[in-house]
Design a protein around this motif. Structure first.
Motif, PDB file in Angstrom:
ATOM      1  N   UNK A 190      85.610  93.868  31.385  1.00  0.00           N
ATOM      2  CA  UNK A 190      84.996  94.305  30.132  1.00  0.00           C
ATOM      3  C   UNK A 190      85.936  94.096  28.949  1.00  0.00           C
ATOM      4  N   UNK A 191      87.238  94.191  29.186  1.00  0.00           N
ATOM      5  CA  UNK A 191      88.195  93.868  28.119  1.00  0.00           C
ATOM      6  C   UNK A 191      88.067  92.400  27.726  1.00  0.00           C
ATOM      7  N   UNK A 192      87.882  91.536  28.716  1.00  0.00           N
ATOM      8  CA  UNK A 192      87.691  90.113  28.457  1.00  0.00           C
ATOM      9  C   UNK A 192      86.444  89.885  27.607  1.00  0.00           C
ATOM     10  N   UNK A 193      85.361  90.541  27.953  1.00  0.00           N
ATOM     11  CA  UNK A 193      84.128  90.402  27.168  1.00  0.00           C
ATOM     12  C   UNK A 193      84.352  90.846  25.726  1.00  0.00           C
ATOM     13  N   UNK A 194      85.132  91.900  25.561  1.00  0.00           N
ATOM     14  CA  UNK A 194      85.387  92.414  24.213  1.00  0.00           C
ATOM     15  C   UNK A 194      86.153  91.396  23.377  1.00  0.00           C
TER      16      UNK A 194
END
Length: 315
Positions: free
Chosen positions: A241-245
């Protein structure tokens, strides 16, 4: 007594007579300026070339030589997978790398200090580690331990990262996080400008199979991804989810990203039709198998072990 009066200034000044000494003076001034400019130039060259002067030219970005062409990175977590399964994963990676002249970095969870972050963050540090240990590698490919390479004939640099191939495969103007993210992949991006290749599944971006072109941008991207702010935030799926952010909110990263069809890089053993593994696909993944216990991945993968071994033996 009479005093002599000073002479009155006439309102009619005498006619202008050019001074014969002006032209030689101008030549002297110009000569001095040329001499000064020459001295400044020679001083600059001197400072630039002196090794002990403390002056250093700004270095050009280092271009990796492509030796090795690819480093295959996998993180092995003995707390999530049993020993027999991890040994199979190691053989799979080593045989594939040997076939193509690649190198491997088979890291363990305990190799890195994650500062209290979830163990899944180790994949980011392992990729940074690969950049340090193999500075001349052309590409870094991270493949999670929950999957096997099934087609040994596919080469990263020729069949996926070659610019013409990427031009054909990348999905343009695609919502980064399905189904309806307002942030979309660039419609005008060219394969030669891509530094990061990912896939999506039905839930969003996946970080279980990631290809990264080595260079200054790659280090910037990984350091941004591993930033303490993102690790401290309570993302449900941590690094994914950090990557998506960061992909959605950092145009510098989005502008180098290509999303390709899942079956190019990360087919699943089960799921939606477009995700499912078919014979000839590059990789088969067993998503979330480790969440069912250390024996689950070995159980799910068993039918495919002989298949990849046969494929490797026949090449």
């Amino acid at each position: 007594m009479h005093f002599a009066l000073p002479p009155r200034k006439t309102s009619r000044p005498p006619p202008y007579l050019p001074r014969t000494s002006r032209l030689p003076g101008l030549r002297k001034t110009r000569a001095k300026l040329f001499a000064l400019a020459g001295l400044v130039f020679l001083t600059f060259i001197y400072l630039l070339t002196r090794s002990d002067s403390g002056w250093h030219a700004v270095p050009s970005p280092r271009v990796p030589k492509g030796d090795p062409p690819v480093v295959l990175v996998t993180v092995l977590d003995a707390s999530r997978y049993n020993g027999a399964y991890l040994e199979t994963v190691k053989r799979n990676r080593l045989q594939y790398a040997e076939k193509h002249g690649y190198k491997t970095l088979l890291a363990k969870i305990g190799d890195y200090d994650l500062g209290g972050s979830p163990f899944s963050w180790a994949r980011v540090v392992a990729m940074l580690d690969a950049l340090t240990k193999f500075p001349d590698a052309r590409y870094i490919w991270f493949l999670d331990a929950s999957g096997f390479i099934m087609n040994p004939n596919i080469k990263i640099e020729d069949d996926i990262m070659q610019p013409a191939k990427l031009d054909e495969m990348m999905k343009r103007d695609l919502p980064v996080v399905p189904p309806d993210s307002i942030i979309k992949t660039f419609s005008h991006l060219k394969g030669q400008d891509v530094d990061l290749v990912l896939t999506q599944d039905k839930e969003g971006l996946t970080s279980s199979s990631v290809i990264l072109r080595n260079g200054e941008w790659a280090r910037f991207f990984l350091q941004t991804w591993f930033g303490p702010l993102y690790r401290s935030y309570a993302f449900q799926k941590a690094e994914t989810h950090a990557l998506e952010h960061i992909v959605q909110w950092h145009p510098t990263i989005l502008s180098r990203l290509a999303i390709v069809d899942q079956r190019v890089l990360n087919s699943y053993v089960k799921g939606k039709q477009e995700e499912l593994y078919r014979d000839g696909d590059f990789v088969i993944g067993f998503p979330d198998c480790a969440d069912s216990g250390p024996e689950a991945c070995e159980s799910q993968s068993r039918p495919f072990v002989q298949a990849w071994q046969n494929a490797f033996a026949s090449t």
